[in-house]
Design an enzyme around this catalytic site. Structure first.
Site, PDB file in Angstrom:
ATOM      1  N   ASN A  27      80.999  53.303  -5.135  1.00 35.07           N
ATOM      2  CA  ASN A  27      81.945  54.293  -4.640  1.00 35.07           C
ATOM      3  C   ASN A  27      82.285  55.310  -5.734  1.00 35.07           C
ATOM      4  O   ASN A  27      82.764  54.947  -6.802  1.00 35.07           O
ATOM      5  CB  ASN A  27      83.230  53.592  -4.176  1.00 35.07           C
ATOM      6  CG  ASN A  27      84.204  54.554  -3.538  1.00 35.07           C
ATOM      7  OD1 ASN A  27      84.060  54.899  -2.372  1.00 35.07           O
ATOM      8  ND2 ASN A  27      85.200  55.002  -4.287  1.00 35.07           N
ATOM      9  N   GLU A  28      82.028  56.586  -5.468  1.00 37.56           N
ATOM     10  CA  GLU A  28      82.435  57.686  -6.346  1.00 37.56           C
ATOM     11  C   GLU A  28      82.178  57.380  -7.821  1.00 37.56           C
ATOM     12  O   GLU A  28      83.095  57.268  -8.637  1.00 37.56           O
ATOM     13  CB  GLU A  28      83.904  58.013  -6.119  1.00 37.56           C
ATOM     14  CG  GLU A  28      84.176  58.515  -4.706  1.00 37.56           C
ATOM     15  CD  GLU A  28      85.631  58.878  -4.476  1.00 37.56           C
ATOM     16  OE1 GLU A  28      85.887  59.721  -3.617  1.00 37.56           O
ATOM     17  OE2 GLU A  28      86.512  58.308  -5.154  1.00 37.56           O
TER      18      GLU A  28
END
Length: 248
Positions: A178-179
């Protein structure tokens, strides 16, 4: 949990009706507990992640209980059904599934995710699973520095292998990391997120000039390794590529 879901629904309805975002609500309007859903941070074999260490060392709000989804997942799924949701995105806690980051798989953690995913599927809710959301086991951070060390790529790939093998028949959509850019910057340039590293005097340890780039590179290599694993080992037995996706 019901109150939190009601708040989320109200916010979504406000955004939809207004057509605006920033002028209506911001992240500050959400309870901090939304940072974690499971809770049960110290139960059934789970060990600390770097998030646990980070927030406890700074006396910040933590996910020890949060929405208590670990115990209330059936109630939560029913609320999702009543809300009309047809998909739910959540993260696997590496520290719950493989407490030391590699090796022994925690049977209670494994069973929890199997039960939860099956509960979603049984009620027509598509599970979207994130493998990593800034929360690797503290054990790996202490042992060799976590994402600063390329050993992390092998351990992350082995962890992903367990997830694909155990949950892949019911999960069609995967997010590897994630990110990654946010994690690299917050954790190693600003020191504002786990593991809280940056150049002194802002942090007690770290190097903001080099570490974000080392970590970012290792994250990309880990993503590539896991994507290759899925395509080579699981694509044909769990579904066509257009049905089973590994997303960035």
């Amino acid at each position: 949990m019901a109150q939190i879901l009601s708040l989320i629904i109200a916010i979504f309805l406000a955004l939809a009706s207004s057509g605006r975002c920033s002028s209506v609500y911001s992240r500050k309007d959400f309870p901090r507990a939304l940072l974690s859903w499971e809770g049960a941070a110290n139960e059934d074999g789970r060990k600390p992640s770097v998030w646990d260490t980070f927030v406890h060392s700074r006396n910040q709000s933590n996910g020890d209980i949060a929405c208590d989804g670990y115990h209330k997942y059936k109630e939560d799924v029913q609320l999702m059904v009543e809300t009309g949701l047809n998909a739910f995105r959540f993260s696997i806690s590496w520290s719950r599934l493989i407490p030391n980051g590699r090796g022994h798989v925690n049977p209670k953690g494994l069973q929890f995710y199997k039960n939860f995913i099956q509960q979603l599927v049984n009620h027509g809710i598509e599970p979207h699973v994130t493998l990593y959301h800034d929360d690797h086991p503290q054990y790996l951070e202490d042992e060799y520095g976590g994402w600063l060390n390329r050993r992390m790529i092998k351990d992350f790939t082995a962890y992903a292998d367990v997830c694909f093998r155990e949950f892949g028949n019911n999960v069609k959509f995967w997010t590897t990391i994630n990110e990654a850019n946010v994690f690299s910057t917050g954790g190693y340039n600003d020191g504002s997120t786990p593991p809280g590293r940056c150049s002194p005097p802002g942090c007690s340890s770290g190097n903001s000039s080099t570490e974000p780039y080392i970590v970012g590179h290792n994250l990309l290599l880990a993503h590539a390794s896991v994507s290759r694993l899925y395509k080579q080992k699981y694509k044909d037995i769990q579904g066509a590529l257009q049905e089973k996706k590994v997303l960035t």
